[in-house]
Design an enzyme around this catalytic site. Sequence first.
Site, PDB file in Angstrom:
ATOM      1  N   TYR A  85     -15.578 -23.149  32.982  1.00  0.00           N
ATOM      2  CA  TYR A  85     -15.789 -22.267  34.140  1.00  0.00           C
ATOM      3  C   TYR A  85     -15.112 -20.905  33.967  1.00  0.00           C
ATOM      4  O   TYR A  85     -15.196 -20.061  34.854  1.00  0.00           O
ATOM      5  CB  TYR A  85     -15.252 -22.917  35.412  1.00  0.00           C
ATOM      6  CG  TYR A  85     -16.045 -24.146  35.815  1.00  0.00           C
ATOM      7  CD1 TYR A  85     -17.263 -24.010  36.473  1.00  0.00           C
ATOM      8  CD2 TYR A  85     -15.594 -25.421  35.506  1.00  0.00           C
ATOM      9  CE1 TYR A  85     -18.013 -25.117  36.816  1.00  0.00           C
ATOM     10  CE2 TYR A  85     -16.344 -26.546  35.854  1.00  0.00           C
ATOM     11  CZ  TYR A  85     -17.548 -26.384  36.507  1.00  0.00           C
ATOM     12  OH  TYR A  85     -18.290 -27.475  36.838  1.00  0.00           O
ATOM     13  N   LYS A  86     -14.432 -20.705  32.864  1.00  0.00           N
ATOM     14  CA  LYS A  86     -13.574 -19.533  32.763  1.00  0.00           C
ATOM     15  C   LYS A  86     -14.259 -18.347  32.065  1.00  0.00           C
ATOM     16  O   LYS A  86     -15.318 -18.484  31.484  1.00  0.00           O
ATOM     17  CB  LYS A  86     -12.280 -19.923  32.049  1.00  0.00           C
ATOM     18  CG  LYS A  86     -11.521 -21.027  32.796  1.00  0.00           C
ATOM     19  CD  LYS A  86     -11.235 -20.636  34.238  1.00  0.00           C
ATOM     20  CE  LYS A  86     -10.309 -21.581  34.963  1.00  0.00           C
ATOM     21  NZ  LYS A  86     -10.963 -22.733  35.574  1.00  0.00           N
ATOM     22  N   THR A  87     -13.580 -17.170  32.137  1.00  0.00           N
ATOM     23  CA  THR A  87     -14.178 -15.927  31.613  1.00  0.00           C
ATOM     24  C   THR A  87     -14.712 -16.125  30.198  1.00  0.00           C
ATOM     25  O   THR A  87     -15.832 -15.735  29.891  1.00  0.00           O
ATOM     26  CB  THR A  87     -13.139 -14.781  31.579  1.00  0.00           C
ATOM     27  OG1 THR A  87     -12.286 -14.850  32.710  1.00  0.00           O
ATOM     28  CG2 THR A  87     -13.833 -13.437  31.522  1.00  0.00           C
TER      29      THR A  87
END
Length: 411
Positions: free
Chosen positions: A186-188
């Site tokens: 879910y991260k950058t």
Amino acid sequence: MPGPGIDLYGEEELAELADVVRSQRISRYGPDDASFPAKVRGFEEAVQAATGAKYALAVNSGTSALLLGFAALGLGPGDEVIVPGFTFIATISSAIYSRARPVLAEIDASFDLDPADVEARITPRTKAIAAVHMLGGPARLRELRSIAERHGIALLEDAAQAFGATYENRWVGTVGDVGIYSFNEYKTITCGDGGMLVTDDEAIYRHAFAFHDQGHSPNRKGVEVGQRPFLGLNFRMNELSGAVLLAQMRKMAAIRSHLRANRDAARDIIAQVPGVAFRESPDMDGDVATHLVVILPTAEIAAEVTRRVGSITLAGSGWHVYSHMEHLLARRTATERGCPFDCAATDARPAEYRAGMLPATDALLSRSISFSIGVQDPNLAPFGVRMRDSIDLARERAEIFAGAARAAIGV
Ligand SMILES: Cc1ncc(COP(=O)(O)O)c(C=O)c1O
């Protein structure tokens, strides 16, 4: 597709992975010659160069990085750490597995820690403040840092959700004593599961390194019998993860500018609805813009908007709201005995966590919805756009959201 980084997976990630597979060197350690691509070390150096942090330690998750960070700050039985009631569960659980008590504090309209509430919750037992940069936006670091300095306590930055965000032109994670990032899906940027600890303090780095690799010193060459300062565990990142992250790191600038352009386009449209407000940012230019947080006039109106667009309010987020953490409320840990909850030797007071204990946080979250810009998470922000979506689609989706808000507000 959950986060922005994975939406851009392509030939660059494959080429980096192919290097590792061809080399048949998949652990972070290898010979000092061209046969070893050293992707994990390369990624650490890339993050050091981008962030300006003196030390970067890649690990296998953001949760591991938190555990290492709290340990390096010396957290233990009898200590308290102040954490926001709106955060991912790992900020709280890693404090608990450090055997310290998390003290939950309110957030304010920044959706990050409310400095006045933090100050009010400091006791002689407080050892650290954990500032969490939620939903890509920087916390009020200037105020939090000054509180920490005034009380002689540490500031840890949980920047798991904000890799690439800045605060007063410094990467979040590099302002406090120690910072952490997550690279879960879910991260950058992402390698599936991974994390990182950054610091300017050599002692913190060496402590975290030893804990993450069976007590060894940085970049060991073998088993350093007789030289290991304390017992560690294994939270190492492997070369396959490091390779993917190296390729993802080169896409950071493109990710940030695309997210910010889509955020601005959506915001311009939603801002025209009378009665709607947005998250207050202590540094709007620094927000990495994975989310656009919209605040509606009442909880009822927010609920009506979610019904119309098929989303949820932030109060409905399963992962991020303290009152939904049933295992925390019941104080259940993997081993039932010992600190921080069954710990009469250092703290006989009952530890109480209950729904409703943070009324300002509850009220704000019930009125708020994240319009996703780059993180599509059914538990957090199901409605919006994703990384690959064009600015035209961002405008189209924002018009739908704005229409639902107008109808719900009755304007
Ligand atoms: C604020 C925050 N802290 C910590 C973590 C933990 O990171 P990981 O999933 O890599 O263990 C996350 C992950 O979602 C997070 O959002």
